[in-house]
Write an enzyme that holds these catalytic residues in place. Structure first.
Site, mmCIF file in Angstrom:
data_model
loop_
_atom_site.group_PDB
_atom_site.id
_atom_site.type_symbol
_atom_site.label_atom_id
_atom_site.label_comp_id
_atom_site.label_asym_id
_atom_site.label_seq_id
_atom_site.Cartn_x
_atom_site.Cartn_y
_atom_site.Cartn_z
ATOM 1 N N LYS A 239 42.644 22.778 -25.728
ATOM 2 C CA LYS A 239 42.612 21.392 -25.244
ATOM 3 C C LYS A 239 43.217 21.305 -23.841
ATOM 4 O O LYS A 239 42.709 20.595 -22.969
ATOM 5 C CB LYS A 239 43.361 20.473 -26.211
ATOM 6 C CG LYS A 239 42.684 20.347 -27.563
ATOM 7 C CD LYS A 239 41.439 19.474 -27.469
ATOM 8 C CE LYS A 239 40.647 19.420 -28.738
ATOM 9 N NZ LYS A 239 39.432 18.628 -28.661
ATOM 10 N N TYR B 180 44.617 26.310 -30.612
ATOM 11 C CA TYR B 180 43.900 25.033 -30.562
ATOM 12 C C TYR B 180 44.427 24.157 -29.413
ATOM 13 O O TYR B 180 43.662 23.659 -28.584
ATOM 14 C CB TYR B 180 44.055 24.315 -31.913
ATOM 15 C CG TYR B 180 43.738 22.852 -31.871
ATOM 16 C CD1 TYR B 180 42.430 22.409 -31.749
ATOM 17 C CD2 TYR B 180 44.756 21.890 -31.930
ATOM 18 C CE1 TYR B 180 42.140 21.054 -31.688
ATOM 19 C CE2 TYR B 180 44.479 20.542 -31.885
ATOM 20 C CZ TYR B 180 43.172 20.130 -31.753
ATOM 21 O OH TYR B 180 42.888 18.790 -31.693
ATOM 22 N N SER C 233 44.761 16.316 -27.418
ATOM 23 C CA SER C 233 45.661 16.305 -28.574
ATOM 24 C C SER C 233 47.109 16.408 -28.140
ATOM 25 O O SER C 233 47.417 17.019 -27.098
ATOM 26 C CB SER C 233 45.319 17.512 -29.449
ATOM 27 O OG SER C 233 46.306 17.699 -30.428
#
Ligand code: UFG
Length: 327
Positions: free
Chosen positions: A145, A141, A117
């Protein structure tokens, strides 16, 4: 015929990825726990295994039949939630991925395409954001990643597992041929929320801030059509097969669209009112995020075909107009 395992292939992006591999003649197996993925997204021409990435035994059994590669899209992805429930994100995204990689290595799978991402970069230090931009995630988050990308680098060196880490900017739109049947469950992103408002599922849309230093005061994002993203996964896999080398790439349209621009165009294209109210800024929103995806264009010969605003909106509206609520 090459065999591909698409983990998370019943989800919003995963179903488009499975479709793209099927369209190119691959033998596709979808592995999904159907937590956020839906059965409607399963294709007749693909196999399906109902399984969970938290269960190494289920992954082992699934991978035993032999695959040339695996695409991993099974993850939790709500950036805001990741700051409230980091334990869940650590488990699903980091532990779950380690299960996948360990089983892939054991099963002799030599290539993994990983859904990463733009969240790995954090607030932009400069625009457009290229792959050399500092990686300073601002939410947990994005950290998960980035952590997985680092693990992939080590598995590449130590185990010869080749990977492509694909850093999505703002994924949007639906298959223009209408072959994806399931709507994303509980969407949290701008375009589906605009569409839910247009369809009357929501009474109004909140616009998070009009005092950003941008051309109209609202935030600017780089929206990329999910079918363009999906196509890049196929190209990434083929690139690994041909070159036996791992890489990371941004995927974005390289065009910034503001929140007001998106909402105004959606009003025109749907012919619906789309009531909106201005609310304050949402925490953690950078004013502008735009990708440089030169690397994907040069390395993979990737060119977005559907990422213009009108196609993003009309392909999404086709999914929502069937669900118009009459009050
Ligand atoms: N927005 C609104 N109202 C809403 C929802 C969103 O005004 O109801 C605004 C946001 O403030 C933001 C823009 O619309 O300015 C886009 O917001 P999204 O929530 O759709 O997407 P984000 O840019 O916050 O994040 C998305 C993904 C991340 C990814 C990032 C990469 O959700 O996982 O794109 O660019 F990292």
């Amino acid at each position: 015929m090459k065999r591909i395992l698409v983990i998370g292939g019943a989800g919003y992006i995963g179903s488009h990825v499975a479709r793209a591999f099927l369209d190119r003649g691959y033998d596709v197996t979808v592995f999904d726990n159907l937590q956020s993925g839906v059965r409607e997204n399963l294709f007749e021409d693909a196999r399906f295994i109902h399984g969970d990435i938290m269960r190494s035994d289920q992954l082992r059994t699934a991978m035993a039949s032999g695959f040339d590669g695996c695409v991993h899209l099974a993850a939790l992805k709500a950036a805001g939630q990741s700051m409230v429930k980091p334990e869940e994100y650590a488990e699903a995204n980091i532990t779950g991925t380690i299960h996948i990689l360990n089983q892939a290595v054991a099963a002799g799978i030599s290539a993994v395409i990983f859904s990463s991402s733009a969240a790995v970069y954090g607030s932009p230090r400069y625009l457009p954001i290229d792959e050399k931009h500092p990686k300073e995630p601002e939410n947990f988050y994005g950290f998960t990643k980035l952590e997985i990308e680092r693990i992939l680098e080590w598995y590449d060196k130590l185990k010869g597992l080749r990977y492509a880490a694909i850093r999505y900017f703002n994924a949007a739109g639906y298959d223009v041929k209408g072959r994806i049947k399931g709507l994303e469950l509980n969407p949290e992103n701008l375009l589906p929320i605009v569409m839910e408002t247009a369809a009357g599922i929501r009474t109004k849309l909140s616009i998070f801030g009009n005092d950003y230093p941008t051309r109209d005061g609202s935030c600017i994002r780089d929206y990329v059509h999910v079918s363009d993203l999906a196509e890049a996964h196929v190209k990434a896999f083929e690139h690994i097969l041909e070159n036996n080398r791992s890489f990371s790439v941004n995927l974005g349209s390289q065009t910034g669209v503001s929140v007001f621009e998106m909402v105004d165009r959606a009003r025109v294209l749907t012919g619906r009112t789309i009531p909106a109210e201005l609310t304050g800024r949402r925490a953690g929103d950078p004013a502008e995020l735009v990708a440089s995806s030169e690397k994907a264009r040069e390395l993979l010969g990737w060119e977005p075909k559907y990422s213009d605003v009108d196609t993003l909106i009309t392909s999404t509206w086709k999914m929502y107009e069937k669900r118009i609520v009459i009050h």
